[in-house]
Design an enzyme around this catalytic site. Sequence first.
Site, mmCIF file in Angstrom:
data_model
loop_
_atom_site.group_PDB
_atom_site.id
_atom_site.type_symbol
_atom_site.label_atom_id
_atom_site.label_comp_id
_atom_site.label_asym_id
_atom_site.label_seq_id
_atom_site.Cartn_x
_atom_site.Cartn_y
_atom_site.Cartn_z
ATOM 1 N N SER A 59 -1.769 -3.131 -5.321
ATOM 2 C CA SER A 59 -2.918 -3.547 -4.518
ATOM 3 C C SER A 59 -4.226 -2.991 -5.073
ATOM 4 O O SER A 59 -4.250 -1.986 -5.785
ATOM 5 C CB SER A 59 -2.751 -3.084 -3.067
ATOM 6 O OG SER A 59 -1.559 -3.601 -2.523
HETATM 7 N N1 SAM Z 1 2.435 -0.827 -2.090
HETATM 8 C C1 SAM Z 1 2.545 -1.417 -3.393
HETATM 9 C C2 SAM Z 1 1.889 -0.612 -4.461
HETATM 10 O O1 SAM Z 1 1.296 0.433 -4.174
HETATM 11 O O2 SAM Z 1 2.014 -1.014 -5.612
HETATM 12 C C3 SAM Z 1 2.031 -2.836 -3.440
HETATM 13 C C4 SAM Z 1 3.037 -3.755 -2.973
HETATM 14 S S1 SAM Z 1 2.986 -5.429 -3.437
HETATM 15 C C5 SAM Z 1 1.413 -5.978 -2.957
HETATM 16 C C6 SAM Z 1 4.105 -5.984 -2.132
HETATM 17 C C7 SAM Z 1 5.534 -5.543 -2.303
HETATM 18 O O3 SAM Z 1 6.249 -5.865 -1.104
HETATM 19 C C8 SAM Z 1 6.264 -6.245 -3.428
HETATM 20 O O4 SAM Z 1 6.807 -5.287 -4.297
HETATM 21 C C9 SAM Z 1 7.356 -7.050 -2.718
HETATM 22 O O5 SAM Z 1 8.560 -7.168 -3.467
HETATM 23 C C10 SAM Z 1 7.554 -6.217 -1.468
HETATM 24 N N2 SAM Z 1 8.160 -6.908 -0.310
HETATM 25 C C11 SAM Z 1 7.951 -8.170 0.145
HETATM 26 N N3 SAM Z 1 8.685 -8.403 1.250
HETATM 27 C C12 SAM Z 1 9.371 -7.246 1.517
HETATM 28 C C13 SAM Z 1 10.292 -6.830 2.532
HETATM 29 N N4 SAM Z 1 10.673 -7.637 3.517
HETATM 30 N N5 SAM Z 1 10.772 -5.574 2.474
HETATM 31 C C14 SAM Z 1 10.417 -4.718 1.485
HETATM 32 N N6 SAM Z 1 9.550 -5.052 0.494
HETATM 33 C C15 SAM Z 1 9.030 -6.290 0.516
#
Ligand code: SAM
Length: 211
Positions: A59
């Site tokens: 992000s």
């Molecule tokens: N917090 C992260 C960072 O600091 O890099 C950014 C995360 S990225 C914008 C969103 C993440 O959420 C992705 O890695 C995706 O695979 C994960 N994701 C999506 N749906 C999810 C779920 N139901 N449970 C866990 N992770 C999920």
Amino acid sequence: MYESDREELVEILKERGIKSQSVLKAFLSVERHKFVSDAMIMHAYEDSALPIGYGQTISQPYTVAFMTEALNVRSGQSVLEIGTGSGYQAAILCAMGINVFSIERNEKLYNTTRKLLETLGYDVFTKLGDGTKGWESYAPYDGIIVTAGAPAVPNKLKDQLKIGGILVIPTGNQKSQTMQIIKKISEDRFEYIETPNFSFVPLIGKDGWKK
Ligand code: SAM
């Protein structure tokens, strides 16, 4: 390395309205360039989201700072993160002395990031799975942060929040979301503050998007 880049990033965050000293201090210490691929290192301290593979992103620093500040947590408290991704958000919380529990659904990202956090010395409890169900074993949490865009707020996450705790979650459609800052006042009363115009990859799962 890159200390002056981190100082410049912190100045940008201050100009954009981030005030929490503990959040700003964490941004000075956590090396964002270690959470991106070699091809992205030159952009690591720009205030922008970057690709981390598998169609996912690390992000934008301002968004990480805004959400972390909104959690209003202090050292020794616990936070559940949904969407470990690169691990950067988890590392920021860890640097603030928070006990971090983080769930990722993508197995490859989960494995890579778990190892990276360990190598860098960030003591984060990680789990592979669908974060829309929360993580019952360690609940209730002082804060819950969802770093992917949801169609609506999953009830399980509200249940797993302490009274007085805050849930930060972007909700909306798959292109644009409103950040919801939700404070749990009692078992069935919540206060909401909304800030528009965020854009996240989708939260996929039982109480998220179906893909
Ligand atoms: N917090 C992260 C960072 O600091 O890099 C950014 C995360 S990225 C914008 C969103 C993440 O959420 C992705 O890695 C995706 O695979 C994960 N994701 C999506 N749906 C999810 C779920 N139901 N449970 C866990 N992770 C999920």
